[in-house]
Design a protein around this motif. Structure first.
Motif, PDB file in Angstrom:
ATOM      1  N   GLY A  85       0.838  -1.204   0.000  1.00  0.00           N
ATOM      2  CA  GLY A  85       0.000   0.000   0.000  1.00  0.00           C
ATOM      3  C   GLY A  85       0.867   1.247   0.000  1.00  0.00           C
ATOM      4  O   GLY A  85       0.762   2.084   0.899  1.00  0.00           O
ATOM      5  N   SER A  86       1.696   1.390  -1.036  1.00  0.00           N
ATOM      6  CA  SER A  86       2.696   2.475  -1.072  1.00  0.00           C
ATOM      7  C   SER A  86       2.109   3.859  -1.270  1.00  0.00           C
ATOM      8  O   SER A  86       2.816   4.856  -1.084  1.00  0.00           O
ATOM      9  N   GLY A  87       0.843   3.933  -1.678  1.00  0.00           N
ATOM     10  CA  GLY A  87       0.235   5.241  -1.899  1.00  0.00           C
ATOM     11  C   GLY A  87       1.017   6.043  -2.924  1.00  0.00           C
ATOM     12  O   GLY A  87       1.431   5.523  -3.966  1.00  0.00           O
TER      13      GLY A  87
ATOM     14  N   GLU B 173       1.028  -1.205  -4.822  1.00  0.00           N
ATOM     15  CA  GLU B 173      -0.103  -0.287  -4.680  1.00  0.00           C
ATOM     16  C   GLU B 173      -1.150  -0.681  -5.723  1.00  0.00           C
ATOM     17  O   GLU B 173      -0.841  -0.774  -6.906  1.00  0.00           O
TER      18      GLU B 173
ATOM     19  N   VAL C  72      -3.073   6.258  -8.155  1.00  0.00           N
ATOM     20  CA  VAL C  72      -2.225   6.595  -7.009  1.00  0.00           C
ATOM     21  C   VAL C  72      -0.774   6.190  -7.279  1.00  0.00           C
ATOM     22  O   VAL C  72       0.160   6.937  -7.007  1.00  0.00           O
TER      23      VAL C  72
ATOM     24  N   ASP D 202      -3.057  -5.837  -6.450  1.00  0.00           N
ATOM     25  CA  ASP D 202      -3.661  -5.988  -5.133  1.00  0.00           C
ATOM     26  C   ASP D 202      -2.854  -7.033  -4.367  1.00  0.00           C
ATOM     27  O   ASP D 202      -2.647  -8.140  -4.873  1.00  0.00           O
TER      28      ASP D 202
ATOM     29  N   ASP E 263      -5.333   0.816   5.500  1.00  0.00           N
ATOM     30  CA  ASP E 263      -6.742   1.132   5.760  1.00  0.00           C
ATOM     31  C   ASP E 263      -7.178   0.384   7.026  1.00  0.00           C
ATOM     32  O   ASP E 263      -7.004  -0.836   7.120  1.00  0.00           O
TER      33      ASP E 263
END
Ligand code: SAM
Length: 214
Positions: free
Chosen positions: A47-49, A70, A75, A97, A119
């Motif tokens: 989830g590196s954003g 990510e 993003v 994912d 999240d």
């Protein structure tokens, strides 16, 4: 979906396929070969954003290789820009994912996992989606080397407490914990985008480092 605003995203990622890995599932078991020096430990961020962490860490730690996963295309292109601008050679990005890491990584392939501002999924009915739910810990245990570490940072107290309990119930070893990371002033801490946002609002940042009891 915001993607509509970035129709150039696919082209941009393809043009930079030395950073955004195409066909990532084909690299399972061979990730280290992607890098100039395959002998370096492999660190993985889930989830590196928009990539501030992986860009900063890869610059700070040339002795390591980094992969950032990510799932959101609109993003990850932000992360691509940051890694490109950092001009580091030891960071790669994956637009997938991380639902089951075992599809992407072989056993013992990863040395360290970062969960940065994941999240929190606060509703009980969504517990299974939290990246520290025991089914995710099963995956991490498999892909990590036996003494591999997980570092988790979050602004969310409830998610932090949940994660500590989940790690503990799994028999993991807590190596370090901070309930106010910025007050502790770790000079090596590389802040993420979310970290800066919440910290500027005066919220404490929580961090723990854990490993499996091998
Ligand atoms: N780590 C960044 C930071 O701290 O600024 C972003 C935090 S944001 C709250 C969480 C990010 O994780 C989002 O960009 C989301 O798309 C990504 N994410 C959540 N679950 C994921 C998964 N299973 N696989 C890949 N990315 C995921």
């Amino acid at each position: 979906m915001r993607l509509r605003n970035k129709p150039w995203a696919d082209d941009f990622m393809r043009e930079n396929d030395h950073i955004v890995v195409q066909n990532p599932f084909e690299w399972k078991g061979k990730w280290k070969e992607l890098f100039d020096d395959p002998s370096k430990p492999l660190h993985l961020e889930i989830g590196s954003g928009k990539g501030q962490f992986i860009a900063g860490m890869s610059k700070q730690h040339e002795e390591l290789n980094f992969i950032g996963i990510e799932r959101v295309k609109s993003v990850i292109v932000g992360a691509l820009k940051k890694v490109k601008n950092a001009e580091t050679k030891n960071a790669r990005l994956v637009n997938e994912d991380a639902e089951d890491l075992r599809d992407l990584f072989a056993s013992n392939e990863v040395d360290h996992i970062y969960l940065n501002f994941s999240d929190p999924w606060p509703k009980n009915k969504h517990e299974k989606r939290r990246l520290t739910f025991h089914t995710f810990l099963d995956q991490y245990k498999d892909v990590l080397v036996p003494d591999g570490e997980i570092t988790l940072k979050t602004d969310n107290k409830g998610f932090f407490e949940y994660s500590l309990v989940s790690f503990s119930q799994y028999g993991m070893i807590l190596e370090d914990v901070s309930v106010d990371l910025h007050a502790d002033e770790d000079p090596l801490n590389v802040p993420t985008e979310y970290e800066e946002k919440f910290s500027e609002k005066g919220q404490p940042i929580y961090r723990c480092k854990v490993r499996f009891n091998s």
